[in-house]
Design a protein around this motif. Structure first.
Motif, PDB file in Angstrom:
ATOM      1  N   LYS A 184      84.141  47.357  58.227  1.00 36.03           N
ATOM      2  CA  LYS A 184      83.620  47.921  56.979  1.00 36.03           C
ATOM      3  C   LYS A 184      82.601  46.962  56.365  1.00 36.03           C
ATOM      4  CE  LYS A 184      84.938  49.740  52.427  1.00 36.03           C
ATOM      5  NZ  LYS A 184      86.017  49.923  51.432  1.00 36.03           N
ATOM      6  N   TRP A 185      81.477  47.508  55.933  1.00 40.98           N
ATOM      7  CA  TRP A 185      80.404  46.717  55.332  1.00 40.98           C
ATOM      8  C   TRP A 185      80.827  46.214  53.948  1.00 40.98           C
ATOM      9  CZ3 TRP A 185      76.332  44.129  56.555  1.00 40.98           C
ATOM     10  CH2 TRP A 185      75.309  43.859  55.633  1.00 40.98           C
ATOM     11  N   ASN A 186      80.727  44.873  53.728  1.00 44.95           N
ATOM     12  CA  ASN A 186      81.133  44.298  52.441  1.00 44.95           C
ATOM     13  C   ASN A 186      79.943  43.848  51.606  1.00 44.95           C
ATOM     14  OD1 ASN A 186      80.237  41.951  53.619  1.00 44.95           O
ATOM     15  ND2 ASN A 186      82.243  40.942  53.679  1.00 44.95           N
ATOM     16  N   GLY A 187      78.751  44.250  51.988  1.00 39.91           N
ATOM     17  CA  GLY A 187      77.550  43.866  51.268  1.00 39.91           C
ATOM     18  C   GLY A 187      76.718  42.836  51.982  1.00 39.91           C
ATOM     19  N   SER A 188      77.342  42.103  52.931  1.00 40.24           N
ATOM     20  CA  SER A 188      76.585  41.094  53.684  1.00 40.24           C
ATOM     21  C   SER A 188      77.006  41.004  55.152  1.00 40.24           C
ATOM     22  CB  SER A 188      76.737  39.717  53.037  1.00 40.24           C
ATOM     23  OG  SER A 188      78.114  39.336  52.987  1.00 40.24           O
ATOM     24  N   THR A 189      78.255  41.340  55.454  1.00 44.04           N
ATOM     25  CA  THR A 189      78.740  41.275  56.837  1.00 44.04           C
ATOM     26  C   THR A 189      79.628  42.486  57.126  1.00 44.04           C
ATOM     27  OG1 THR A 189      80.683  39.961  56.206  1.00 44.04           O
ATOM     28  CG2 THR A 189      78.692  38.745  56.851  1.00 44.04           C
ATOM     29  N   TRP A 190      80.097  42.540  58.394  1.00 42.77           N
ATOM     30  CA  TRP A 190      80.962  43.636  58.839  1.00 42.77           C
ATOM     31  C   TRP A 190      82.331  43.074  59.234  1.00 42.77           C
ATOM     32  CZ3 TRP A 190      79.786  48.775  58.705  1.00 42.77           C
ATOM     33  CH2 TRP A 190      78.443  49.139  58.560  1.00 42.77           C
ATOM     34  N   PRO A 191      83.202  42.744  58.303  1.00 40.84           N
ATOM     35  CA  PRO A 191      84.537  42.266  58.685  1.00 40.84           C
ATOM     36  C   PRO A 191      85.372  43.391  59.301  1.00 40.84           C
ATOM     37  CG  PRO A 191      84.418  42.598  56.326  1.00 40.84           C
ATOM     38  CD  PRO A 191      83.023  42.778  56.842  1.00 40.84           C
ATOM     39  N   THR A 192      86.290  42.998  60.182  1.00 41.72           N
ATOM     40  CA  THR A 192      87.208  43.947  60.803  1.00 41.72           C
ATOM     41  C   THR A 192      88.353  44.255  59.848  1.00 41.72           C
ATOM     42  OG1 THR A 192      86.668  43.206  63.039  1.00 41.72           O
ATOM     43  CG2 THR A 192      88.788  44.308  62.740  1.00 41.72           C
ATOM     44  N   VAL A 193      88.605  45.554  59.633  1.00 40.44           N
ATOM     45  CA  VAL A 193      89.676  45.954  58.720  1.00 40.44           C
ATOM     46  C   VAL A 193      90.883  46.540  59.462  1.00 40.44           C
ATOM     47  CG1 VAL A 193      88.128  46.316  56.778  1.00 40.44           C
ATOM     48  CG2 VAL A 193      88.567  48.205  58.349  1.00 40.44           C
ATOM     49  N   ALA A 194      90.701  46.919  60.727  1.00 38.04           N
ATOM     50  CA  ALA A 194      91.813  47.416  61.538  1.00 38.04           C
ATOM     51  C   ALA A 194      91.432  47.237  62.999  1.00 38.04           C
ATOM     52  CB  ALA A 194      92.100  48.885  61.231  1.00 38.04           C
ATOM     53  N   GLN A 195      92.441  47.048  63.847  1.00 39.25           N
ATOM     54  CA  GLN A 195      92.148  46.840  65.253  1.00 39.25           C
ATOM     55  C   GLN A 195      93.297  47.324  66.121  1.00 39.25           C
ATOM     56  OE1 GLN A 195      91.553  42.568  65.034  1.00 39.25           O
ATOM     57  NE2 GLN A 195      93.546  42.174  65.956  1.00 39.25           N
ATOM     58  N   ALA A 196      92.952  47.667  67.364  1.00 39.21           N
ATOM     59  CA  ALA A 196      93.940  48.050  68.384  1.00 39.21           C
ATOM     60  C   ALA A 196      93.605  47.256  69.630  1.00 39.21           C
ATOM     61  CB  ALA A 196      93.877  49.546  68.647  1.00 39.21           C
ATOM     62  N   THR A 197      94.486  46.304  69.997  1.00 39.76           N
ATOM     63  CA  THR A 197      94.146  45.331  71.042  1.00 39.76           C
ATOM     64  C   THR A 197      95.298  45.150  72.037  1.00 39.76           C
ATOM     65  OG1 THR A 197      94.884  43.525  69.600  1.00 39.76           O
ATOM     66  CG2 THR A 197      92.544  44.082  69.569  1.00 39.76           C
ATOM     67  N   THR A 198      95.835  46.254  72.522  1.00 35.34           N
ATOM     68  CA  THR A 198      96.856  46.144  73.558  1.00 35.34           C
ATOM     69  C   THR A 198      96.178  45.776  74.877  1.00 35.34           C
ATOM     70  OG1 THR A 198      96.756  48.441  74.313  1.00 35.34           O
ATOM     71  CG2 THR A 198      98.124  47.973  72.385  1.00 35.34           C
TER      72      THR A 198
ATOM     73  N   ALA B 169      63.934  56.219  79.059  1.00 33.48           N
ATOM     74  CA  ALA B 169      64.800  55.123  78.622  1.00 33.48           C
ATOM     75  C   ALA B 169      64.681  54.998  77.107  1.00 33.48           C
ATOM     76  CB  ALA B 169      64.406  53.819  79.296  1.00 33.48           C
ATOM     77  N   VAL B 170      65.819  54.992  76.420  1.00 35.72           N
ATOM     78  CA  VAL B 170      65.851  54.860  74.968  1.00 35.72           C
ATOM     79  C   VAL B 170      66.109  53.394  74.632  1.00 35.72           C
ATOM     80  CG1 VAL B 170      66.957  55.588  72.826  1.00 35.72           C
ATOM     81  CG2 VAL B 170      66.721  57.209  74.736  1.00 35.72           C
ATOM     82  N   VAL B 171      65.159  52.761  73.957  1.00 35.61           N
ATOM     83  CA  VAL B 171      65.254  51.344  73.604  1.00 35.61           C
ATOM     84  C   VAL B 171      65.534  51.246  72.107  1.00 35.61           C
ATOM     85  CG1 VAL B 171      64.102  49.110  73.629  1.00 35.61           C
ATOM     86  CG2 VAL B 171      63.616  50.786  75.434  1.00 35.61           C
ATOM     87  N   THR B 172      66.634  50.562  71.746  1.00 38.45           N
ATOM     88  CA  THR B 172      67.047  50.490  70.345  1.00 38.45           C
ATOM     89  C   THR B 172      67.336  49.051  69.951  1.00 38.45           C
ATOM     90  OG1 THR B 172      68.072  52.678  70.587  1.00 38.45           O
ATOM     91  CG2 THR B 172      68.629  51.420  68.626  1.00 38.45           C
ATOM     92  N   LEU B 173      66.799  48.634  68.839  1.00 36.58           N
ATOM     93  CA  LEU B 173      67.126  47.341  68.237  1.00 36.58           C
ATOM     94  C   LEU B 173      68.223  47.572  67.207  1.00 36.58           C
ATOM     95  CD1 LEU B 173      66.726  44.365  67.454  1.00 36.58           C
ATOM     96  CD2 LEU B 173      64.740  45.065  66.094  1.00 36.58           C
ATOM     97  N   HIS B 174      69.336  46.863  67.352  1.00 35.43           N
ATOM     98  CA  HIS B 174      70.497  47.048  66.479  1.00 35.43           C
ATOM     99  C   HIS B 174      70.698  45.802  65.615  1.00 35.43           C
ATOM    100  CE1 HIS B 174      71.990  50.478  68.966  1.00 35.43           C
ATOM    101  NE2 HIS B 174      71.386  49.804  69.933  1.00 35.43           N
ATOM    102  N   ALA B 175      70.884  46.009  64.334  1.00 36.77           N
ATOM    103  CA  ALA B 175      71.218  44.918  63.413  1.00 36.77           C
ATOM    104  C   ALA B 175      72.675  45.035  63.015  1.00 36.77           C
ATOM    105  CB  ALA B 175      70.330  44.977  62.178  1.00 36.77           C
ATOM    106  N   THR B 176      73.344  43.912  62.905  1.00 40.95           N
ATOM    107  CA  THR B 176      74.759  43.912  62.521  1.00 40.95           C
ATOM    108  C   THR B 176      74.937  43.782  61.012  1.00 40.95           C
ATOM    109  OG1 THR B 176      74.830  41.532  62.966  1.00 40.95           O
ATOM    110  CG2 THR B 176      75.527  43.007  64.735  1.00 40.95           C
TER     111      THR B 176
END
Length: 606
Positions: free
Chosen positions: A556-570, A131-138
């Motif tokens: 895309k990383w802006n230096g402090s957060t990850w804002p959404t720059v494009a999306q596909a939501t059908t 089992a691969v256990v990973t801690l992810h930071a946003t």
């Protein structure tokens, strides 16, 4: 006599000590009737202590460790409570990415989990020995500072599934295989017995407290499941259990089981002890993710002598097998040998440890007539009419009218290239009064037609279903449902796999896969991000399960957060996305709006 698995405090002694005693009936001693004595849950694994910290690092945005148990059939990781920065999460995955389970500090989010009496929780088990256990930071994190503040988590223990030899040593063979073992993988009967095969989909393997095995199954139209009380005795034991649907081999005798879908126990609805009717009725988490496997209904009547029966279950914790015949494939079919003995009915359909809780289905109605719970040859199941009398107000057994005629398609699946056709024979049942049945098929993908010839037949007569796959039909797997009007019947299904052709994800520079549960999301690549050093076009495609609605976001990383720059939501399972961007750090978020299953993400970048 030891009946249940041992509480966590005694785990070490339990797993190194002798195997629990088994019923006299299981030892092959003569019995005139089932003995109302405790029955052990099949021992499938051992618990191993651990104390592995998973902390934030000073560089990167994901930090991983592996929990390895060489030779194990599964690994189930137990955690201390998660203390994470808002939005961050931990994943538990198989090395190949077939299974990925996501957990947040807020347990109401993410994947199913189990509880075991302590302050933490356990992830869903991962098939295999790692089992691969990973801690992810946003976002960027100061690892040393967060560690001093106690952020992160800790693996407190893990459960490992026994390898074959260890399983045999811990589970002396019960005498519940009556003569030759005639059980076969359920897929072996996909074409020869399509209705029996279809009914088996609603049956799941149960992992009890990470260390034991039983069988459970969906009952009725709502979020309800049944197993034995000696498999789930109380609410705490239900919360420690997980249930795996579609754990069955892809080919007959192939030893290539699918991962399927895993959910955890939720609410205990009603139970009756082994000394009484030995059943537990309960609900599960993430119910929408298992609807696709269908359900079973109860045949509310007494069994009759020599009537045909069959059993689907997970004996010996193996992929799902079916008992259709008593001694050899194609020989005498399983049947009721003892109509009534106490609360039970008896039969010589083969079973073994892990089959506890399996449904015993009547061949005449393809509905459940008994709940299997004891071995001994004959083997024994609680007569389902007694169970129904206690749970009738807790389930929706609407379609469980005894004797509902069943449609059957042969074959029940096929693979077809675009521009080609496939045929299957629909056999309609004989119905009193010989009504005319008008046939129809639904679920065909765009560009494909499904036509019956003749479109109306007298009950008992066959018709041919022709599937014409157009050149524009997208590759994938689709479920076609054949129905009839003119009399009440149970529909039949055909699994159509459209092969070949070009999909939007072919030819992409990077391809990633993952698995989502309803409402969950994952970040790609592999929970991390990628860097572009030039401006230009980003192009991505997402292909998900046909019954799901998956959305795709480029961030895309802006230096402090990850804002959404494009999306596909059908409202579809598959999405395509394009974006012209500057150099920088990017990642994709794949999110399930509804549905669950495996997806493929492909993308190009400058």
């Amino acid at each position: 006599m030891l009946r249940r698995l041992i509480p966590a405090a005694a785990l070490v002694a339990a797993v190194v000590g002798p195997a629990p005693p088994i019923l006299a009936a299981e030892l092959g001693e003569p019995v005139a009737a089932p003995v109302a004595a405790p029955s052990p849950v099949t021992r499938t694994g051992a618990s191993e202590s651990a104390n592995t910290a998973i902390r934030y690092g000073n560089t990167g945005n994901s930090w991983r460790t592996e929990v390895k148990a060489p030779g194990a059939t599964y690994v189930k990781v137990h955690f201390a409570p998660l203390k994470l920065v808002a939005g961050d999460y931990v994943t538990v995955a198989s090395p190949d990415g077939r299974e990925v389970y996501t957990y947040y500090a807020d347990r109401s989010k993410g994947s199913p989990f189990t509880e075991h009496g302590g302050p933490g929780f356990a992830a869903m088990s991962v098939d295999g020995d790692t089992a691969v256990v990973t801690l992810h930071a946003t976002g960027a994190r100061h690892g040393a500072q967060l560690t001093r503040q106690g952020y992160g988590t800790r693996v407190t223990r893990y459960d490992r599934g026994f390898a074959t030899a260890e399983f045999a040593a811990n589970n002396p063979r019960p005498f519940s295989v009556c003569g030759n073992d005639a059980r076969k993988d359920v897929v072996c009967y996909q074409n020869s017995h399509p209705t029996e095969y279809a009914r088996s989909h609603a049956v799941a393997r149960q992992l009890v407290n990470g260390l034991g095995s039983c069988t459970a199954w969906r009952v009725g139209n709502t979020n309800r499941m049944l197993t034995n009380a000696h498999c789930v005795a109380d609410a705490a034991e239900l919360r420690s259990s997980e249930f795996q649907f579609d754990f069955q081999c892809a080919t007959c005798g192939g030893n290539n089981p699918r991962t399927g879908t895993k959910v955890s126990g939720q609410d205990l609805i009603r139970t009756s002890s082994l000394q009484n009717l030995d059943y537990t009725l309960f609900s599960v988490s993430n119910f929408e993710s298992i609807r696709q496997y269908g359900t079973l209904y109860l045949d509310v009547r007494e069994p009759t002598a020599n009537e045909r029966i069959y059993i689907a279950g997970h004996g010996d914790i193996l992929p799902k097998r079916m008992s259709l015949f008593e001694e050899s494939d194609g020989g005498a079919t399983c049947k009721i040998d003892v109509v009534s003995s106490g609360v039970n009915t008896g039969y010589r359909c083969d079973s073994s440890g892990g089959n506890s809780g399996s449904p015993v289905l009547a061949g005449s109605s393809h509905k459940v007539i008994a709940l299997h719970h004891l071995g001994g040859c004959p083997n024994w199941g609680t007569r389902i009419t007694l169970v129904y009398n206690e749970i009738r107000n807790d389930i929706d057994n609407t379609s469980g009218i005894p004797g509902t005629p069943v449609l059957a398609l042969t074959p029940s699946s096929g693979t077809v290239a675009p521009g080609s056709t496939a045929t299957a024979t629909l056999q309609t049942p004989t119905i009193s009064g010989n009504p005319t049945l008008t046939l129809s098929a639904t679920g065909a993908p765009v560009g494909t037609s499904a036509v019956f010839s003749p479109s109306a037949v007298t009950a008992g007569q066959p018709s041919t279903l022709t599937l014409s796959v157009g050149t524009t039909t997208a590759p994938g797997t689709y479920t076609i449902t054949a129905s009839a009007t003119g009399a009440t019947t149970t529909p039949a299904t055909y699994t159509l796999t459209v092969s070949g052709g070009q999909t939007p994800c072919q030819g992409m520079k990077v391809t990633k896969t993952g698995t989502l549960t309803p409402g969950a999301s994952q970040y790609q690549p592999d929970g991390s991000f990628f860097q572009t050093t030039a401006s230009g076009a980003h192009k991505a495609c997402l292909t998900g399960p046909t019954s799901a609605n998956y959305d795709l976001y480029l961030q895309k990383w802006n230096g402090s957060t990850w804002p959404t720059v494009a999306q596909a939501t059908t409202a579809a399972a598959s999405e395509t996305l394009t974006y012209n961007g500057t150099a920088g750090y990017y990642r994709y978020q794949v999110k399930s709006v509804t549905g669950s299953g495996t997806y493929t993400l492909g993308y190009n970048y400058p």
